[in-house]
Design a protein around this motif. Structure first.
Motif, PDB file in Angstrom:
ATOM      1  N   CYS A  23      39.224  33.126  38.467  1.00  0.00           N
ATOM      2  CA  CYS A  23      38.403  32.079  39.953  1.00  0.00           C
ATOM      3  C   CYS A  23      39.721  30.924  40.002  1.00  0.00           C
ATOM      4  O   CYS A  23      39.198  30.293  41.080  1.00  0.00           O
ATOM      5  N   GLU A  24      41.231  31.503  39.569  1.00  0.00           N
ATOM      6  CA  GLU A  24      41.777  30.499  40.493  1.00  0.00           C
ATOM      7  C   GLU A  24      42.961  31.529  40.258  1.00  0.00           C
ATOM      8  O   GLU A  24      43.784  30.883  41.495  1.00  0.00           O
ATOM      9  N   THR A  25      43.401  32.264  39.682  1.00  0.00           N
ATOM     10  CA  THR A  25      44.553  33.530  39.473  1.00  0.00           C
ATOM     11  C   THR A  25      44.038  34.348  39.342  1.00  0.00           C
ATOM     12  O   THR A  25      43.155  34.667  38.880  1.00  0.00           O
ATOM     13  N   THR A  26      44.366  35.520  39.916  1.00  0.00           N
ATOM     14  CA  THR A  26      44.133  36.939  38.831  1.00  0.00           C
ATOM     15  C   THR A  26      45.320  38.148  38.836  1.00  0.00           C
ATOM     16  O   THR A  26      46.270  37.231  39.035  1.00  0.00           O
ATOM     17  N   ALA A  27      45.157  39.085  37.685  1.00  0.00           N
ATOM     18  CA  ALA A  27      46.353  39.494  37.804  1.00  0.00           C
ATOM     19  C   ALA A  27      45.535  41.727  37.509  1.00  0.00           C
ATOM     20  O   ALA A  27      44.447  41.435  37.780  1.00  0.00           O
ATOM     21  N   LEU A  28      46.326  41.813  37.644  1.00  0.00           N
ATOM     22  CA  LEU A  28      46.289  43.871  37.279  1.00  0.00           C
ATOM     23  C   LEU A  28      46.993  44.073  36.379  1.00  0.00           C
ATOM     24  O   LEU A  28      48.287  43.936  35.679  1.00  0.00           O
ATOM     25  N   VAL A  29      46.391  45.228  35.426  1.00  0.00           N
ATOM     26  CA  VAL A  29      46.622  45.610  33.969  1.00  0.00           C
ATOM     27  C   VAL A  29      46.748  46.775  34.272  1.00  0.00           C
ATOM     28  O   VAL A  29      46.211  47.152  34.211  1.00  0.00           O
ATOM     29  N   ALA A  30      48.368  47.494  34.522  1.00  0.00           N
ATOM     30  CA  ALA A  30      48.391  49.131  34.054  1.00  0.00           C
ATOM     31  C   ALA A  30      47.433  49.829  33.083  1.00  0.00           C
ATOM     32  O   ALA A  30      47.319  48.854  31.969  1.00  0.00           O
ATOM     33  N   CYS A  39      50.275  35.959  39.696  1.00  0.00           N
ATOM     34  CA  CYS A  39      51.148  34.565  40.805  1.00  0.00           C
ATOM     35  C   CYS A  39      50.089  33.796  39.990  1.00  0.00           C
ATOM     36  O   CYS A  39      49.115  33.577  39.973  1.00  0.00           O
ATOM     37  N   LEU A  40      51.372  32.794  40.319  1.00  0.00           N
ATOM     38  CA  LEU A  40      51.290  31.347  39.368  1.00  0.00           C
ATOM     39  C   LEU A  40      51.532  30.821  40.081  1.00  0.00           C
ATOM     40  O   LEU A  40      53.065  30.541  40.686  1.00  0.00           O
ATOM     41  N   PRO A  41      50.934  29.459  40.047  1.00  0.00           N
ATOM     42  CA  PRO A  41      49.371  28.719  39.645  1.00  0.00           C
ATOM     43  C   PRO A  41      47.828  29.695  40.306  1.00  0.00           C
ATOM     44  O   PRO A  41      47.066  28.909  39.512  1.00  0.00           O
ATOM     45  N   ARG A  42      48.165  29.804  41.915  1.00  0.00           N
ATOM     46  CA  ARG A  42      47.174  30.259  42.012  1.00  0.00           C
ATOM     47  C   ARG A  42      47.401  31.720  42.846  1.00  0.00           C
ATOM     48  O   ARG A  42      48.346  32.252  42.468  1.00  0.00           O
ATOM     49  N   MET A  43      45.691  32.571  43.249  1.00  0.00           N
ATOM     50  CA  MET A  43      46.316  33.637  43.377  1.00  0.00           C
ATOM     51  C   MET A  43      47.112  34.091  44.869  1.00  0.00           C
ATOM     52  O   MET A  43      47.775  34.973  44.466  1.00  0.00           O
ATOM     53  N   ASP A  44      47.744  32.638  46.027  1.00  0.00           N
ATOM     54  CA  ASP A  44      48.697  33.143  46.782  1.00  0.00           C
ATOM     55  C   ASP A  44      50.129  32.624  46.238  1.00  0.00           C
ATOM     56  O   ASP A  44      50.964  32.352  47.425  1.00  0.00           O
ATOM     57  N   SER A  45      50.126  32.355  45.209  1.00  0.00           N
ATOM     58  CA  SER A  45      51.651  31.900  44.719  1.00  0.00           C
ATOM     59  C   SER A  45      52.389  32.919  44.482  1.00  0.00           C
ATOM     60  O   SER A  45      51.903  33.786  44.366  1.00  0.00           O
ATOM     61  N   LYS A 260      33.487  37.405  42.556  1.00  0.00           N
ATOM     62  CA  LYS A 260      33.437  36.274  41.954  1.00  0.00           C
ATOM     63  C   LYS A 260      34.501  35.725  41.950  1.00  0.00           C
ATOM     64  O   LYS A 260      35.443  34.691  41.412  1.00  0.00           O
ATOM     65  N   GLY A 261      34.890  36.988  41.106  1.00  0.00           N
ATOM     66  CA  GLY A 261      36.882  37.140  40.985  1.00  0.00           C
ATOM     67  C   GLY A 261      37.940  36.808  41.821  1.00  0.00           C
ATOM     68  O   GLY A 261      39.067  36.393  42.160  1.00  0.00           O
ATOM     69  N   LEU A 262      37.420  36.920  43.116  1.00  0.00           N
ATOM     70  CA  LEU A 262      38.386  37.085  44.342  1.00  0.00           C
ATOM     71  C   LEU A 262      38.083  35.780  44.667  1.00  0.00           C
ATOM     72  O   LEU A 262      38.371  35.429  45.943  1.00  0.00           O
ATOM     73  N   THR A 263      37.170  34.617  43.897  1.00  0.00           N
ATOM     74  CA  THR A 263      36.498  33.617  44.841  1.00  0.00           C
ATOM     75  C   THR A 263      37.749  32.225  43.888  1.00  0.00           C
ATOM     76  O   THR A 263      37.730  32.168  42.858  1.00  0.00           O
ATOM     77  N   PHE A 264      38.003  31.313  44.803  1.00  0.00           N
ATOM     78  CA  PHE A 264      38.743  30.031  45.200  1.00  0.00           C
ATOM     79  C   PHE A 264      38.347  29.229  44.768  1.00  0.00           C
ATOM     80  O   PHE A 264      37.677  28.489  45.035  1.00  0.00           O
ATOM     81  N   PRO A 266      38.137  26.434  42.681  1.00  0.00           N
ATOM     82  CA  PRO A 266      38.217  24.742  43.821  1.00  0.00           C
ATOM     83  C   PRO A 266      37.891  24.611  45.223  1.00  0.00           C
ATOM     84  O   PRO A 266      37.215  23.282  45.947  1.00  0.00           O
ATOM     85  N   THR A 267      38.136  25.604  45.622  1.00  0.00           N
ATOM     86  CA  THR A 267      37.796  24.737  47.514  1.00  0.00           C
ATOM     87  C   THR A 267      36.505  26.106  47.813  1.00  0.00           C
ATOM     88  O   THR A 267      35.731  26.003  48.593  1.00  0.00           O
ATOM     89  N   GLY A 268      36.437  27.355  46.856  1.00  0.00           N
ATOM     90  CA  GLY A 268      35.258  28.263  47.661  1.00  0.00           C
ATOM     91  C   GLY A 268      35.738  29.068  48.104  1.00  0.00           C
ATOM     92  O   GLY A 268      34.831  30.196  48.805  1.00  0.00           O
ATOM     93  N   ALA A 269      36.910  29.681  48.596  1.00  0.00           N
ATOM     94  CA  ALA A 269      37.118  30.775  49.316  1.00  0.00           C
ATOM     95  C   ALA A 269      37.002  31.063  48.780  1.00  0.00           C
ATOM     96  O   ALA A 269      37.473  31.771  48.179  1.00  0.00           O
ATOM     97  N   LEU A 270      37.093  32.760  48.978  1.00  0.00           N
ATOM     98  CA  LEU A 270      37.191  34.072  49.481  1.00  0.00           C
ATOM     99  C   LEU A 270      38.504  35.083  49.615  1.00  0.00           C
ATOM    100  O   LEU A 270      38.698  35.286  50.769  1.00  0.00           O
TER     101      LEU A 270
END
Length: 634
Positions: A23-30, A39-45, A260-264, A266-270
């Motif tokens: 809920c702050e960053t996401t990852a994709l696993v093959a 992406c770090l430290p957050r979803m759009d980094s 829920k996993g696509l929610t940031f 700290p701010t509540g953004a989806l």
């Protein structure tokens, strides 16, 4: 239409990726066990692993030395913990991947990122991977090669004070350090950290990639305890939901976890999706960055979250919308996860793109577009929120009033529509309908406040917009048109019965829904429009839009075509990825997922469609068997 799957492609099919989140960053696993997007430290980094966009842009593999195709993959039930089982000629191992969540840890200092009320938990900023040998023996390898800044800056590794069991990766000019902690013995080969060990039955190993001052686990026992804590967190969160006892419950639960996993937090953004530039057309140029929060998602997001009983998450997203609507004189189409306005679009021309699909984009120029549906989305969101509370917050009223007035000031102007076409602005019918939603919901809320003069003025404006759409937005066949200068169909017109612009038994509504079902589909799946009939500023074809297919399920249910709706819903649900996830589009011929992944709006539309079907089955379509009724309903 789409493209045939290339068996020789080094890229896994989009639908085969596993999705992780804290809920702050996401990852994709093959399936190979390679983390190909983080992406770090957050979803759009900027990314540190981006092999999904270029095979040389960084990855992190953990798995058997001589296999890349696992025996099975699943999520631990009710969690975001990914489990991959591997069977080799000599033995079996099980790998578990997760982004750790732990107890709230800002007890002394304040968080620099959280603007919503703290909960009992917080992201630990650790990607944890564990492996256990369940029989025989298996040679296991670890290969971690970060490339910072979207594949531009290779890592330089060095040991820390933990012998061969911890390394730190740095990049030139990068203000981010990665620590890799493991009970395996690490070695460094240029920009790679590697390890290799033979596991026998009962043996366990772990590795943890961390990027903040918070400590990673240093033993397998600690790693396992933190894995269990995270798994229990997800299960406890899901248990808060209000899910119907139905065969399709699992789709609702996985969609809820994905949202829920696509929610940031700290701010509540989806955010719209976890990725950028996964192509809508194989090898094509319809590649966009979706790691931002679209205002138009708000209505269906709030409806879905409130319906499933996740009031806290719905409230957090509502207040994110309220924050930016209160701050900005002119509401944008989308925002960054912390409310950023400037989402300038750049092309990373040095990246190959997924299966050669170029360009790779970061940022999204659509944030500057004028799209008139945003006011209706905001007002319907305010309306849904108010209905859930039976009161209208005084802070919200000036914000709400400004949005309605903006809609009334601009509704006669052309825009770029819900699909953000990059051609010439048009008088899109769905945009006019959403301006009507803004005025209609505004009038209802004004009456709630007993401001009858304002309610009367807004209602008169709503009636004027309604009459204009009915006069200019309907073809001679009695079907709603894409925009006022064409007779083309558009998937967004399925929103007309869902926002209750007209009663579902109105011939124009029924004609439109059935025309889309019969004429804007490929093998029953819905396209958003026909590119040859729409000036969208892009070349090439595109596949069916899964959002629209789920909208059609809901719309068919509304007009009483319940059997047809159920059959279509069963078909679209059957296209879910092996892990229950959806991208933006589906090639109806191959079933291949296309576009960014996983896609929030698709999962929101899934919730709406499944709940429509369940309510219809139980004879309660117009009642409220759960938390709230459909968007815009009374």
């Amino acid at each position: 239409m789409g493209g045939e799957f290339c068996e020789s492609s080094p890229y896994p099919p989009i639908a085969d990726y596993g999705f992780l989140s804290d809920c702050e960053t996401t990852a994709l696993v093959a399936p190979s066990g390679n983390v190909e997007w983080l992406c770090l430290p957050r979803m759009d980094s900027p990314s540190v692993f981006a092999a999904i966009l270029d095979r040389d842009a960084g990855g992190f593999r953990l798995g058997p030395a001589d296999l890349t195709v696992p025996a099975a993959r699943r999520y631990l039930p009710g969690t975001m913990v990914l489990e991959t089982s591997w069977g080799t000629r000599t033995g079996w191992i099980i790998v578990r991947d997760l982004l750790l969540i732990g107890p709230w840890h800002h007890d002394v200092e304040l968080s620099n990122t959280h603007r919503r009320a703290p909960t009992d938990y917080d992201a630990s900023h650790v990607l944890l991977r564990t492996v256990r040998c369940v029989s025989g023996e298996v040679q296991v390898t670890l290969d971690c090669e970060p490339v910072f800044d979207y594949g531009r800056r290779p890592a330089h590794w060095a040991y820390t004070g933990h012998g061969y069991h911890q390394g730190v990766a740095r990049g030139d000019g990068v203000n981010l350090e990665l620590k890799l902690t493991t009970d395996m013995r690490l070695g460094f080969e240029a920009s790679r950290a590697t390890a290799r060990t033979l596991l026998r039955e009962g043996d366990t190993r772990f590795c943890a990639l961390s990027w903040t001052v918070h400590e990673p686990p240093y033993t397998f026992a600690d790693a396992y305890d933190r894995l269990v804590w995270t798994a229990h967190h997800w299960q406890h969160w899901l248990a808060r939901g209000d899910f119907p006892d139905h065969a399709w419950r699992r789709f609702l639960e996985r969609s809820a976890l994905t949202l829920k996993g696509l929610t940031f937090a700290p701010t509540g953004a989806l955010v719209a999706a976890a990725t950028t530039s996964l192509p809508e057309t194989p090898g094509g140029d319809r590649n966009w960055d979706y790691r931002y929060s679209w205002i138009r998602d708000s209505t269906f997001a709030l409806w879905g979250l409130y319906t499933l009983g996740f009031d806290w998450e719905a409230d957090d997203f509502f207040w994110f919308i309220a924050d930016v609507a209160e701050r900005d004189e002119e509401l944008q189409v989308m925002y960054g996860v912390d409310g950023e306005r400037d989402l300038q679009e750049h092309i990373l021309d040095y990246l190959d793109g997924y299966e050669g699909a170029k360009p790779v984009r970061v940022g999204n120029a659509a944030h500057k577009h004028h799209q008139h549906d945003v006011w209706g989305a905001v007002l319907d969101s305010f309306y849904i929120h108010t209905r859930s509370r039976d009161r209208l917050d005084e802070r919200i009223w000036p914000v709400l009033r400004r949005q309605v007035e903006d809609a009334l000031r601009h509704w006669r102007e052309p825009d770029r529509g819900i699909w953000e076409v990059r051609g010439q602005p048009k008088h899109f019918t769905s945009s006019k309908v959403m301006c009507w939603v803004a005025a209609d919901r505004g009038a209802r809320l004004a009456r709630l406040r007993r401001d009858f003069d304002l309610a009367a003025r807004w209602q008169a404006a709503a009636d004027e917009i309604h009459a204009d759409v009915c006069a200019h937005g309907v073809t001679e066949r009695g079907i709603f048109r894409q925009h006022y200068d064409t007779d083309a169909l558009d998937g967004s017109l399925l929103l007309i019965p869902l926002v209750h612009f007209l009663p579902p038994d109105d011939p124009r509504v029924r004609n439109t829904v059935l025309a889309i079902a019969d004429e804007l589909t490929v093998d029953d799946l819905v396209m958003r429009y026909l590119p040859k009939e729409t000036d969208d500023g892009q070349s090439g074809e595109e596949s069916t839009f899964t959002i629209c297919s789920f909208w059609l399920v809901s719309a068919l249910t509304e007009i009483g075509e319940e059997l047809r709706a159920r059959r279509l819903c069963e078909k679209v649900l059957s296209f879910a990825s092996p892990l229950g996830l959806y991208a933006e589009e589906i090639d109806p011929v191959t079933g291949r997922h296309l576009g960014n992944f996983p896609q929030a709006f698709t999962h929101l539309a899934l919730i709406n469609a499944v709940i429509h079907i369940i309510r219809a089955e139980r004879g309660s379509l117009n009642e409220k068997p759960w938390r709230t009724s459909a968007p815009g309903s009374l």
